[in-house]
Design a protein around this motif. Structure first.
Motif, PDB file in Angstrom:
ATOM      1  N   GLN A   4       0.843  -1.193   0.000  1.00 34.65           N
ATOM      2  CA  GLN A   4       0.000   0.000   0.000  1.00 34.65           C
ATOM      3  C   GLN A   4       0.877   1.241   0.000  1.00 34.65           C
ATOM      4  N   LYS A   5       0.311   2.344  -0.524  1.00 34.82           N
ATOM      5  CA  LYS A   5       0.993   3.626  -0.404  1.00 34.82           C
ATOM      6  C   LYS A   5       1.067   3.981   1.073  1.00 34.82           C
ATOM      7  N   LEU A   6       2.206   4.523   1.472  1.00 35.57           N
ATOM      8  CA  LEU A   6       2.362   4.946   2.861  1.00 35.57           C
ATOM      9  C   LEU A   6       1.586   6.235   3.093  1.00 35.57           C
ATOM     10  N   ARG A   7       0.919   6.295   4.232  1.00 32.98           N
ATOM     11  CA  ARG A   7       0.208   7.505   4.644  1.00 32.98           C
ATOM     12  C   ARG A   7       1.061   8.232   5.676  1.00 32.98           C
ATOM     13  N   ALA A   8       0.795   9.507   5.850  1.00 32.61           N
ATOM     14  CA  ALA A   8       1.589  10.342   6.762  1.00 32.61           C
ATOM     15  C   ALA A   8       1.770   9.720   8.156  1.00 32.61           C
ATOM     16  N   PRO A   9       0.713   9.168   8.773  1.00 28.64           N
ATOM     17  CA  PRO A   9       0.914   8.597  10.115  1.00 28.64           C
ATOM     18  C   PRO A   9       1.844   7.371  10.135  1.00 28.64           C
ATOM     19  N   GLU A  10       2.060   6.752   8.973  1.00 26.70           N
ATOM     20  CA  GLU A  10       2.913   5.567   8.905  1.00 26.70           C
ATOM     21  C   GLU A  10       4.390   5.906   8.662  1.00 26.70           C
ATOM     22  N   LEU A  11       4.672   7.158   8.334  1.00 26.47           N
ATOM     23  CA  LEU A  11       6.048   7.538   7.995  1.00 26.47           C
ATOM     24  C   LEU A  11       7.047   7.330   9.134  1.00 26.47           C
ATOM     25  N   SER A  43      15.302  11.668   9.231  1.00 25.38           N
ATOM     26  CA  SER A  43      14.714  12.327  10.393  1.00 25.38           C
ATOM     27  C   SER A  43      14.045  13.650  10.034  1.00 25.38           C
ATOM     28  N   ASN A  44      14.249  14.130   8.813  1.00 22.48           N
ATOM     29  CA  ASN A  44      13.677  15.390   8.372  1.00 22.48           C
ATOM     30  C   ASN A  44      12.252  15.138   7.868  1.00 22.48           C
ATOM     31  N   ALA A  45      11.290  15.281   8.760  1.00 23.53           N
ATOM     32  CA  ALA A  45       9.893  14.963   8.438  1.00 23.53           C
ATOM     33  C   ALA A  45       9.383  15.785   7.266  1.00 23.53           C
ATOM     34  N   GLU A  46       9.806  17.025   7.167  1.00 31.02           N
ATOM     35  CA  GLU A  46       9.361  17.888   6.068  1.00 31.02           C
ATOM     36  C   GLU A  46       9.845  17.339   4.726  1.00 31.02           C
ATOM     37  N   GLN A  47      11.056  16.860   4.697  1.00 29.36           N
ATOM     38  CA  GLN A  47      11.632  16.310   3.469  1.00 29.36           C
ATOM     39  C   GLN A  47      10.999  14.963   3.123  1.00 29.36           C
ATOM     40  N   HIS A  50       7.499  14.540   1.353  1.00 33.75           N
ATOM     41  CA  HIS A  50       7.386  14.819  -0.082  1.00 33.75           C
ATOM     42  C   HIS A  50       7.708  13.595  -0.940  1.00 33.75           C
ATOM     43  N   LEU A  51       8.173  12.523  -0.317  1.00 37.70           N
ATOM     44  CA  LEU A  51       8.449  11.298  -1.050  1.00 37.70           C
ATOM     45  C   LEU A  51       7.149  10.517  -1.258  1.00 37.70           C
ATOM     46  N   THR A  52       7.079   9.783  -2.343  1.00 33.37           N
ATOM     47  CA  THR A  52       5.974   8.843  -2.540  1.00 33.37           C
ATOM     48  C   THR A  52       6.466   7.502  -2.031  1.00 33.37           C
ATOM     49  N   GLY A  53       5.806   6.997  -1.012  1.00 33.83           N
ATOM     50  CA  GLY A  53       6.284   5.773  -0.378  1.00 33.83           C
ATOM     51  C   GLY A  53       5.290   4.636  -0.475  1.00 33.83           C
ATOM     52  N   PHE A  54       5.843   3.438  -0.487  1.00 33.90           N
ATOM     53  CA  PHE A  54       5.046   2.218  -0.479  1.00 33.90           C
ATOM     54  C   PHE A  54       5.532   1.348   0.662  1.00 33.90           C
ATOM     55  N   GLY A  55       4.598   0.668   1.303  1.00 38.80           N
ATOM     56  CA  GLY A  55       4.951  -0.238   2.376  1.00 38.80           C
ATOM     57  C   GLY A  55       4.429  -1.630   2.085  1.00 38.80           C
ATOM     58  N   ALA A  56       5.197  -2.621   2.483  1.00 43.80           N
ATOM     59  CA  ALA A  56       4.766  -4.015   2.411  1.00 43.80           C
ATOM     60  C   ALA A  56       4.315  -4.404   3.815  1.00 43.80           C
ATOM     61  N   TRP A  57       3.091  -4.802   3.930  1.00 40.99           N
ATOM     62  CA  TRP A  57       2.488  -5.091   5.235  1.00 40.99           C
ATOM     63  C   TRP A  57       2.041  -6.540   5.319  1.00 40.99           C
TER      64      TRP A  57
END
Length: 148
Positions: A4-11, A43-47, A50-57
């Protein structure tokens, strides 16, 4: 396993996974300033947002992460307990399916060069070292044409 695409709370959990795997497999090849630069980046949450992330769950367990800025992969880590099970390939396939990339690039760590080769990447230059101590090999992936 579900990708799934990573959501902000999962970062935060995704960056924790990246850091753990980095420490085990990448850090031995890096000078202290390179380790610090990588840690500062994730560790730079702002940076990172801006990435498009995917997670394997698997259930609530995060097994792997791939995060990119457009057609450049910035982070690609799989929990070592789940290496060699196709998780990285599944993450890469999800990333490819979400974009229309003619070419994908990455600055591969020394450890991951062979992983990227197995995904179809080729080096575009020799290993390099950034001013902040990050060792990497520039690599690129391009879709195969029907004649290949």
């Amino acid at each position: 396993m579900e990708i799934q695409k990573l959501r902000a709370p999962e970062l935060p959990a995704a960056m924790d996974l990246c850091w753990r795997v980095f420490q085990e497999f990448e850090a031995p090849d890096y000078p202290p300033e390179g380790m610090e630069a990588f840690h500062a980046y994730i560790s730079n949450a702002e940076q990172v947002k801006h990435l498009t992330g995917f997670g394997a769950w698997e259930g609530r367990n995060l097994l792997g992460v791939l995060a990119a800025e457009e057609s450049h992969i910035a982070l690609f880590f799989v929990d070592p307990a789940f290496h060699r099970r196709g998780i990285g390939r599944a993450l890469f396939q999800a990333y490819l399916a979400a974009g229309d990339w003619d070419r994908v690039t990455v600055h591969s760590s020394p450890y991951a060069v062979e992983v990227y080769r197995h995904l179809g990447f080729s080096p575009t230059a020799e290993e390099q070292r950034s001013p902040d101590g990050i060792r990497y090999t520039p690599m690129a992936w391009e879709p195969k044409t029907e004649s290949e």
